[in-house]
Design a protein around this motif. Structure first.
Motif, PDB file in Angstrom:
ATOM      1  N   GLY A  63       0.807  -1.206   0.000  1.00 50.65           N
ATOM      2  CA  GLY A  63       0.000   0.000   0.000  1.00 50.65           C
ATOM      3  C   GLY A  63       0.841   1.256   0.000  1.00 50.65           C
ATOM      4  O   GLY A  63       2.071   1.222   0.030  1.00 50.65           O
ATOM      5  N   GLU A  64       0.153   2.367  -0.027  1.00 54.31           N
ATOM      6  CA  GLU A  64       0.833   3.659  -0.049  1.00 54.31           C
ATOM      7  C   GLU A  64       1.498   3.913   1.303  1.00 54.31           C
ATOM      8  O   GLU A  64       0.869   3.766   2.350  1.00 54.31           O
ATOM      9  N   PRO A  65       2.778   4.284   1.319  1.00 59.75           N
ATOM     10  CA  PRO A  65       3.468   4.479   2.599  1.00 59.75           C
ATOM     11  C   PRO A  65       2.914   5.673   3.363  1.00 59.75           C
ATOM     12  O   PRO A  65       2.405   6.623   2.767  1.00 59.75           O
ATOM     13  N   LEU A  66       3.016   5.594   4.661  1.00 57.49           N
ATOM     14  CA  LEU A  66       2.531   6.665   5.528  1.00 57.49           C
ATOM     15  C   LEU A  66       3.630   7.700   5.709  1.00 57.49           C
ATOM     16  O   LEU A  66       4.614   7.461   6.398  1.00 57.49           O
ATOM     17  N   THR A  67       3.480   8.853   5.071  1.00 60.00           N
ATOM     18  CA  THR A  67       4.420   9.953   5.253  1.00 60.00           C
ATOM     19  C   THR A  67       3.986  10.786   6.447  1.00 60.00           C
ATOM     20  O   THR A  67       2.842  10.720   6.900  1.00 60.00           O
ATOM     21  N   ASP A  68       4.915  11.596   6.970  1.00 63.67           N
ATOM     22  CA  ASP A  68       4.570  12.476   8.083  1.00 63.67           C
ATOM     23  C   ASP A  68       3.451  13.440   7.681  1.00 63.67           C
ATOM     24  O   ASP A  68       2.555  13.741   8.478  1.00 63.67           O
ATOM     25  N   GLU A  69       3.504  13.915   6.434  1.00 66.07           N
ATOM     26  CA  GLU A  69       2.481  14.860   5.981  1.00 66.07           C
ATOM     27  C   GLU A  69       1.101  14.208   5.987  1.00 66.07           C
ATOM     28  O   GLU A  69       0.127  14.787   6.468  1.00 66.07           O
ATOM     29  N   LYS A  70       1.034  12.982   5.462  1.00 67.02           N
ATOM     30  CA  LYS A  70      -0.263  12.302   5.424  1.00 67.02           C
ATOM     31  C   LYS A  70      -0.737  11.951   6.831  1.00 67.02           C
ATOM     32  O   LYS A  70      -1.931  12.054   7.136  1.00 67.02           O
ATOM     33  N   ALA A  71       0.196  11.536   7.702  1.00 70.93           N
ATOM     34  CA  ALA A  71      -0.175  11.223   9.077  1.00 70.93           C
ATOM     35  C   ALA A  71      -0.757  12.458   9.765  1.00 70.93           C
ATOM     36  O   ALA A  71      -1.728  12.365  10.522  1.00 70.93           O
ATOM     37  N   CYS A  72      -0.149  13.628   9.493  1.00 74.76           N
ATOM     38  CA  CYS A  72      -0.654  14.875  10.076  1.00 74.76           C
ATOM     39  C   CYS A  72      -2.060  15.174   9.568  1.00 74.76           C
ATOM     40  O   CYS A  72      -2.920  15.621  10.333  1.00 74.76           O
ATOM     41  N   LEU A  73      -2.302  14.933   8.278  1.00 71.94           N
ATOM     42  CA  LEU A  73      -3.618  15.199   7.710  1.00 71.94           C
ATOM     43  C   LEU A  73      -4.679  14.343   8.402  1.00 71.94           C
ATOM     44  O   LEU A  73      -5.756  14.834   8.758  1.00 71.94           O
ATOM     45  N   PHE A  74      -4.379  13.062   8.605  1.00 75.67           N
ATOM     46  CA  PHE A  74      -5.343  12.180   9.253  1.00 75.67           C
ATOM     47  C   PHE A  74      -5.523  12.564  10.723  1.00 75.67           C
ATOM     48  O   PHE A  74      -6.641  12.600  11.233  1.00 75.67           O
ATOM     49  N   SER A  75      -4.419  12.834  11.398  1.00 75.83           N
ATOM     50  CA  SER A  75      -4.506  13.185  12.814  1.00 75.83           C
ATOM     51  C   SER A  75      -5.293  14.474  13.008  1.00 75.83           C
ATOM     52  O   SER A  75      -6.165  14.565  13.876  1.00 75.83           O
ATOM     53  N   ASP A  76      -4.972  15.488  12.187  1.00 75.19           N
ATOM     54  CA  ASP A  76      -5.698  16.759  12.289  1.00 75.19           C
ATOM     55  C   ASP A  76      -7.180  16.557  11.995  1.00 75.19           C
ATOM     56  O   ASP A  76      -8.045  17.176  12.617  1.00 75.19           O
ATOM     57  N   GLY A  77      -7.462  15.683  11.011  1.00 75.09           N
ATOM     58  CA  GLY A  77      -8.859  15.421  10.688  1.00 75.09           C
ATOM     59  C   GLY A  77      -9.607  14.807  11.853  1.00 75.09           C
ATOM     60  O   GLY A  77     -10.750  15.183  12.148  1.00 75.09           O
ATOM     61  N   TYR A  78      -8.975  13.856  12.551  1.00 79.01           N
ATOM     62  CA  TYR A  78      -9.596  13.245  13.734  1.00 79.01           C
ATOM     63  C   TYR A  78      -9.871  14.292  14.815  1.00 79.01           C
ATOM     64  O   TYR A  78     -10.950  14.338  15.416  1.00 79.01           O
ATOM     65  N   LEU A  79      -8.856  15.128  15.064  1.00 78.12           N
ATOM     66  CA  LEU A  79      -8.992  16.127  16.125  1.00 78.12           C
ATOM     67  C   LEU A  79     -10.064  17.155  15.791  1.00 78.12           C
ATOM     68  O   LEU A  79     -10.857  17.543  16.657  1.00 78.12           O
ATOM     69  N   LEU A  80     -10.101  17.615  14.543  1.00 79.40           N
ATOM     70  CA  LEU A  80     -11.100  18.605  14.153  1.00 79.40           C
ATOM     71  C   LEU A  80     -12.501  18.009  14.181  1.00 79.40           C
ATOM     72  O   LEU A  80     -13.468  18.683  14.542  1.00 79.40           O
ATOM     73  N   GLU A  81     -12.610  16.741  13.796  1.00 81.39           N
ATOM     74  CA  GLU A  81     -13.911  16.067  13.852  1.00 81.39           C
ATOM     75  C   GLU A  81     -14.417  16.008  15.289  1.00 81.39           C
ATOM     76  O   GLU A  81     -15.591  16.311  15.565  1.00 81.39           O
ATOM     77  N   ALA A  82     -13.534  15.632  16.208  1.00 79.28           N
ATOM     78  CA  ALA A  82     -13.925  15.576  17.622  1.00 79.28           C
ATOM     79  C   ALA A  82     -14.287  16.965  18.139  1.00 79.28           C
ATOM     80  O   ALA A  82     -15.237  17.125  18.919  1.00 79.28           O
TER      81      ALA A  82
END
Length: 260
Positions: A63-82
């Protein structure tokens, strides 16, 4: 001589590590693996090309590797959703069923998770689908264009954001619309089997949040069970192909800007 790089470097190292592994601290969210190595098809894949869905199942394809940039996008998305859910609750709405999972009654490898259920003052309940967007995709969703006095896709301005015209999400982000319809259909079928209840027509509150301004763009999307059924049937065809050891065919139009 003092080393003014060591401590900042350690802080950045910790930030990177925490971004990649910090999902364990969010018990309501599945861990982000960084690769599409799931053994099931999620509703977020419903609008994808069938061959693309097939590749997410095949373990021999990395699969597509997890870059720091992508990890930040997912993490920020979780936090903003909450954060959005918290604000809605403080503002007087009822929010529940956070990340509730639904499984197709006849195929356990077709699944979906909703971001929540939202109840308004009229005691109506809506499936919540939350998307955190950067400024450009948010402006595209709203139909902002130079020279126009107001966004083309906005039906009503609000101090907290915009109310979108019906059909906006389907027209501008068809993959999100397909995800919503697949989720609603799975929820409907799951509830019939496990609770013996027919929910009838459902509605989704699609909420996009601008990461930079905090403004929301909201559209109320009614269920379309016929479309949802067709999406789920496509996903089951991919699983049938996978079980038979054959690669699913392509079913996208490469000349279209909207193909997934």
């Amino acid at each position: 001589m003092d080393d003014f790089t060591d401590a900042p470097r350690r802080l950045l190292d910790a930030y990177s590590k925490g971004t990649r592994k910090g999902y364990h601290s969010y018990p309501v969210y599945p861990e982000w693996q960084g690769q599409e190595d799931r053994d099931y098809l999620g509703a977020s894949k419903a609008g994808d090309c069938r061959r693309k869905m097939w590749f997410t199942l095949a373990p021999e394809f990395e699969g597509e590797p997890l870059t720091d940039e992508k990890a930040c996008l997912f993490s920020d998305g979780y936090l903003l959703e909450a954060d959005t859910r918290t604000r809605l609750q403080i503002g007087g709405l009822c929010v529940g069923s956070v990340q509730a999972g639904y499984v197709h009654p006849n195929e356990s490898r077709v699944q979906g998770h909703i971001d929540g259920i939202v109840g308004d003052y009229a005691r109506q309940w809506y499936v919540l689908e939350h998307k955190a967007m950067r400024a450009y995709p948010f402006s595209k969703l709203c139909g902002e264009k130079r020279g126009e006095p107001s966004p083309l896709n906005v039906m009503e301005d609000h101090p907290a954001g915009y109310i979108l015209r019906p059909g906006t999400v389907q027209a501008t982000n068809p993959q999100y619309y397909d995800q919503v319809q697949a989720l609603i259909f799975l929820k409907h079928q799951h509830t019939i089997k496990h609770d013996g209840l027919d929910l009838g027509k459902q509605r989704c509150m699609f909420v996009a949040r601008n990461k930079e301004t905090g403004k929301l763009a909201v559209e109320e999307i009614p269920s379309d069970y016929e479309h949802g059924q067709a999406l789920i049937d496509r996903m089951r065809l991919v699983l049938t192909d996978y079980d038979a050891g054959r690669i699913s065919s392509k079913d996208y139009d490469p000349t279209s800007k909207d193909w997934q």
